[in-house]
Design a protein around this motif. Structure first.
Motif, PDB file in Angstrom:
ATOM      1  N   LEU A 162       0.819  -1.214   0.000  1.00 41.87           N
ATOM      2  CA  LEU A 162       0.000   0.000   0.000  1.00 41.87           C
ATOM      3  C   LEU A 162       0.854   1.265   0.000  1.00 41.87           C
ATOM      4  CD1 LEU A 162      -2.971  -0.923   2.373  1.00 41.87           C
ATOM      5  CD2 LEU A 162      -2.917  -0.858  -0.124  1.00 41.87           C
ATOM      6  N   GLY A 163       2.182   1.119  -0.128  1.00 38.16           N
ATOM      7  CA  GLY A 163       2.990   2.311  -0.362  1.00 38.16           C
ATOM      8  C   GLY A 163       4.120   2.593   0.598  1.00 38.16           C
ATOM      9  N   TYR A 164       4.642   1.555   1.280  1.00 37.08           N
ATOM     10  CA  TYR A 164       5.738   1.812   2.220  1.00 37.08           C
ATOM     11  C   TYR A 164       6.611   0.567   2.355  1.00 37.08           C
ATOM     12  CZ  TYR A 164       2.557  -0.612   5.464  1.00 37.08           C
ATOM     13  OH  TYR A 164       1.708  -1.529   6.058  1.00 37.08           O
ATOM     14  N   PHE A 165       7.844   0.773   2.804  1.00 38.39           N
ATOM     15  CA  PHE A 165       8.745  -0.341   3.062  1.00 38.39           C
ATOM     16  C   PHE A 165       8.420  -0.956   4.425  1.00 38.39           C
ATOM     17  CE2 PHE A 165      10.991   1.962  -0.199  1.00 38.39           C
ATOM     18  CZ  PHE A 165      11.636   0.973  -0.940  1.00 38.39           C
ATOM     19  N   PRO A 166       8.605  -2.270   4.587  1.00 37.15           N
ATOM     20  CA  PRO A 166       8.255  -2.917   5.862  1.00 37.15           C
ATOM     21  C   PRO A 166       8.939  -2.298   7.068  1.00 37.15           C
ATOM     22  CG  PRO A 166       8.764  -4.570   4.191  1.00 37.15           C
ATOM     23  CD  PRO A 166       9.111  -3.236   3.597  1.00 37.15           C
ATOM     24  N   HIS A 167      10.214  -1.897   6.905  1.00 38.76           N
ATOM     25  CA  HIS A 167      10.945  -1.344   8.045  1.00 38.76           C
ATOM     26  C   HIS A 167      10.856   0.181   8.063  1.00 38.76           C
ATOM     27  CE1 HIS A 167      13.519  -2.470   4.666  1.00 38.76           C
ATOM     28  NE2 HIS A 167      14.182  -1.355   4.864  1.00 38.76           N
ATOM     29  N   ASP A 168       9.709   0.707   7.723  1.00 37.71           N
ATOM     30  CA  ASP A 168       9.466   2.147   7.816  1.00 37.71           C
ATOM     31  C   ASP A 168       9.717   2.590   9.258  1.00 37.71           C
ATOM     32  OD1 ASP A 168       7.887   4.663   8.254  1.00 37.71           O
ATOM     33  OD2 ASP A 168       7.329   4.335   6.157  1.00 37.71           O
ATOM     34  N   PRO A 169      10.542   3.610   9.462  1.00 40.56           N
ATOM     35  CA  PRO A 169      10.877   4.027  10.832  1.00 40.56           C
ATOM     36  C   PRO A 169       9.671   4.443  11.667  1.00 40.56           C
ATOM     37  CG  PRO A 169      11.677   5.619   9.194  1.00 40.56           C
ATOM     38  CD  PRO A 169      11.258   4.406   8.447  1.00 40.56           C
ATOM     39  N   ARG A 170       8.577   4.829  11.003  1.00 37.99           N
ATOM     40  CA  ARG A 170       7.376   5.220  11.742  1.00 37.99           C
ATOM     41  C   ARG A 170       6.696   4.024  12.400  1.00 37.99           C
ATOM     42  NH1 ARG A 170       4.852   8.483   6.721  1.00 37.99           N
ATOM     43  NH2 ARG A 170       5.761   6.624   5.735  1.00 37.99           N
ATOM     44  N   LEU A 201       4.227   7.639  -7.098  1.00 35.49           N
ATOM     45  CA  LEU A 201       5.373   7.065  -6.404  1.00 35.49           C
ATOM     46  C   LEU A 201       6.501   8.089  -6.357  1.00 35.49           C
ATOM     47  CD1 LEU A 201       5.424   3.391  -7.724  1.00 35.49           C
ATOM     48  CD2 LEU A 201       5.017   4.137  -5.377  1.00 35.49           C
ATOM     49  N   SER A 202       6.438   8.947  -5.385  1.00 33.86           N
ATOM     50  CA  SER A 202       7.423  10.013  -5.230  1.00 33.86           C
ATOM     51  C   SER A 202       8.801   9.423  -4.925  1.00 33.86           C
ATOM     52  CB  SER A 202       7.006  10.932  -4.079  1.00 33.86           C
ATOM     53  OG  SER A 202       6.991  10.202  -2.862  1.00 33.86           O
ATOM     54  N   THR A 203       9.810  10.274  -5.006  1.00 31.01           N
ATOM     55  CA  THR A 203      11.170   9.841  -4.669  1.00 31.01           C
ATOM     56  C   THR A 203      11.221   9.304  -3.241  1.00 31.01           C
ATOM     57  OG1 THR A 203      12.112  11.501  -6.159  1.00 31.01           O
ATOM     58  CG2 THR A 203      13.581  10.569  -4.489  1.00 31.01           C
ATOM     59  N   GLU A 204      10.502   9.966  -2.358  1.00 34.28           N
ATOM     60  CA  GLU A 204      10.480   9.527  -0.961  1.00 34.28           C
ATOM     61  C   GLU A 204       9.928   8.108  -0.846  1.00 34.28           C
ATOM     62  OE1 GLU A 204       8.652  10.921   3.373  1.00 34.28           O
ATOM     63  OE2 GLU A 204       8.102  11.980   1.536  1.00 34.28           O
ATOM     64  N   TYR A 236      15.002   3.595  -5.659  1.00 30.30           N
ATOM     65  CA  TYR A 236      14.647   2.657  -6.720  1.00 30.30           C
ATOM     66  C   TYR A 236      14.091   3.407  -7.917  1.00 30.30           C
ATOM     67  CZ  TYR A 236      15.419  -1.297  -3.636  1.00 30.30           C
ATOM     68  OH  TYR A 236      16.005  -2.222  -2.825  1.00 30.30           O
ATOM     69  N   PRO A 237      14.369   2.924  -9.118  1.00 36.51           N
ATOM     70  CA  PRO A 237      13.888   3.619 -10.322  1.00 36.51           C
ATOM     71  C   PRO A 237      12.367   3.604 -10.425  1.00 36.51           C
ATOM     72  CG  PRO A 237      14.831   1.482 -10.888  1.00 36.51           C
ATOM     73  CD  PRO A 237      15.148   1.722  -9.447  1.00 36.51           C
ATOM     74  N   VAL A 256       4.027  -2.862 -10.502  1.00 35.59           N
ATOM     75  CA  VAL A 256       5.330  -3.528 -10.553  1.00 35.59           C
ATOM     76  C   VAL A 256       6.164  -3.170  -9.324  1.00 35.59           C
ATOM     77  CG1 VAL A 256       7.506  -3.719 -11.822  1.00 35.59           C
ATOM     78  CG2 VAL A 256       5.336  -3.639 -13.069  1.00 35.59           C
ATOM     79  N   PHE A 257       6.121  -1.910  -8.937  1.00 36.07           N
ATOM     80  CA  PHE A 257       6.920  -1.468  -7.792  1.00 36.07           C
ATOM     81  C   PHE A 257       6.454  -2.125  -6.499  1.00 36.07           C
ATOM     82  CE2 PHE A 257       8.733   1.375  -4.642  1.00 36.07           C
ATOM     83  CZ  PHE A 257       9.979   1.642  -5.191  1.00 36.07           C
ATOM     84  N   THR A 258       5.212  -2.567  -6.492  1.00 34.71           N
ATOM     85  CA  THR A 258       4.687  -3.302  -5.350  1.00 34.71           C
ATOM     86  C   THR A 258       5.614  -4.443  -4.945  1.00 34.71           C
ATOM     87  OG1 THR A 258       2.340  -2.814  -5.629  1.00 34.71           O
ATOM     88  CG2 THR A 258       2.866  -4.966  -4.777  1.00 34.71           C
ATOM     89  N   ASP A 259       6.251  -5.072  -5.946  1.00 36.58           N
ATOM     90  CA  ASP A 259       7.139  -6.201  -5.662  1.00 36.58           C
ATOM     91  C   ASP A 259       8.368  -5.768  -4.863  1.00 36.58           C
ATOM     92  OD1 ASP A 259       5.313  -7.535  -7.169  1.00 36.58           O
ATOM     93  OD2 ASP A 259       6.612  -7.839  -8.909  1.00 36.58           O
TER      94      ASP A 259
END
Length: 359
Positions: free
Chosen positions: A160-168, A198-201, A212-213, A219-222
């Motif tokens: 849904l738009g974040y990395f698992p180890h999001d610091p938040r 999908l912003s740079t952040e 990531y490009p 696709v970026f979901t992966d």
């Protein structure tokens, strides 16, 4: 062997009011209301509209069951497929931040209804609170849900738009590890995904700073969902009780089965999850959605017969009501049980879930 209580560790009972109003383009929303056959969806796939067919299929079943009016009505419908003593993990979903419009009913209302259901069916439902890093005060929401509302665990969905180890989410993970609270994470290619820009952040790996490009959101979901993303998280929280839902997904089982170790077999998410389970004492996986396809029954049975450690870390789950397009809820469990036998069935549907849920 006596029949033991069944625990379905992966279900959803959220309603259509918990889904963003722009989740699907209006033209497909209109079509979805008219779709009544699986054949139509298969035709869409064949003529090159696979992405649309998947969205259409998903939205159709959101409406078919999701329009039952309340989570309690959906829960009662689910119960009707199982013996009366069966228990269910109900995974809440927070889709407000996925860039697909407004959600008609707010997240707290969804959690409140789950709290009431827990009080009413205390031995039959185990709600999980969704932890989205963009939700203001998410740690307090999680803690309140666990300590005051009777929730049993935490759900995350990085696609849904974040990395698992999001610091938040760091305080959430720390709290979960210290209190042995189970976490369920979506781990398959595809599924529901972030639809905004999908912003740079959003494309920046929070630990390494790697950007990531740009790519299609689907696709970026992966990138977000890859089980390797959890390796650093598990190094930081090695006793975290974490379940990789769907065991990587059907495509990753195919990759493992069809390729040599010298090619892609070792890179399949199916195999990567096994490696992580072998390394960490509290990591699990479930068979939800993926094992709706009987062609994987023999692979599952072979692994669980030959690997005693893995046999203790696999959970029965279906992904109701997302699986309704593929197989009926009753057929999912009964067909699987008949194939794998009572010993393995009781391990994945009773013994392992009780350990996972701290029962």
């Amino acid at each position: 062997m006596l029949n033991k209580k069944i625990y379905n560790c992966h279900t959803h009972i959220f309603t259509i009011d918990h889904v963003p109003d722009k989740f699907l383009p209006p033209v497909l929303k209109s079509l979805a209301k008219k779709i009544v056959s699986r054949k139509f969806v298969r035709v869409l796939r064949k003529v090159g509209f696979r992405d649309w067919s998947e969205l259409l299929k998903r939205y159709y079943f959101f409406m078919k069951i999701g329009e039952k009016g309340s989570q309690e009505n959906i829960f009662k419908h689910l119960q009707g497929f199982y013996p009366s003593e069966t228990a269910f993990v109900a995974l809440s979903m927070d889709m407000e931040f996925m860039g697909a419009g407004k959600v008609p009913e707010n997240f707290d209302a969804q959690l409140l209804e789950l709290e009431l259901l827990k009080k009413k069916h205390s031995n039959h439902i185990y709600p999980f609170v969704f932890a989205h890093p963009e939700r203001q005060g998410i740690f307090d929401i999680v803690r309140h849900s666990i300590e005051e509302r009777g929730f049993a665990g935490i759900k995350i969905y990085p696609a849904l738009g974040y990395f698992p180890h999001d610091p938040r989410l760091e305080k959430v993970y720390e709290y979960a590890e210290q209190n042995s609270i189970p976490i369920m994470t979506h781990c398959t290619r595809g599924g529901v995904f972030y639809k905004g820009k999908l912003s740079t952040e959003r494309r920046t790996e929070p630990r390494t700073g790697e950007v990531y490009p740009k790519a299609k959101n689907s696709v970026f979901t992966d990138v977000y969902s890859n089980p390797e993303r959890y390796c650093q998280l598990l190094k930081d929280f090695p006793k975290l009780k974490l379940c990789f839902a769907h065991w990587g997904g059907a495509n990753e089982w195919d990759k493992f089965l069809m390729n040599s170790w010298h090619d892609e077999a070792k890179d399949s998410w199916f195999y990567k999850i096994i490696q992580i389970i072998n390394q960490y004492e509290n990591v699990y996986t479930d068979i939800s959605y993926t094992l709706a396809d009987p062609k994987y029954y023999a692979t599952l049975k072979s692994f669980l017969i030959s690997n005693e450690k893995l046999k203790k870390r696999v959970l029965f789950g279906t992904d109701y009501y997302m699986t309704e397009q593929e197989v009926s809820e009753r057929a999912f469990g009964m067909n699987l049980r008949g194939f794998i036998g009572e010993d393995i069935w009781n391990a994945i549907s009773n013994e392992n879930p009780k350990n996972y849920l701290n029962l």
